[in-house]
Design a protein around this motif. Sequence first.
Motif: not given
Length: 72
Positions: A33-35, A37-43, A45-46
């Motif tokens: 869910h954090m990724s 929220l960031e807009g899917g830009i990959g900032l 890591p999972r």
Amino acid sequence: MKDILRTTDPTVIAFCTALLRGEDIDCFVLDVHMSILEGGIGLFPRRLVVGDRDAFRARAILRDNGVEDVVF
């Protein structure tokens, strides 16, 4: 639970999850869910986690299959 993998690449997470489940190792992906929220830009890591008793074997399986983001 032990953290065994951190990556921003969703294909690596899917590959590792399939490998571990194929070996009957239960795993869970954190920070999905954090990724989102960031807009899917990959900032951010999972993380892939497994049970304490499966951590050693899971790391060995990932290393043997060429995954390089394994956490020790």
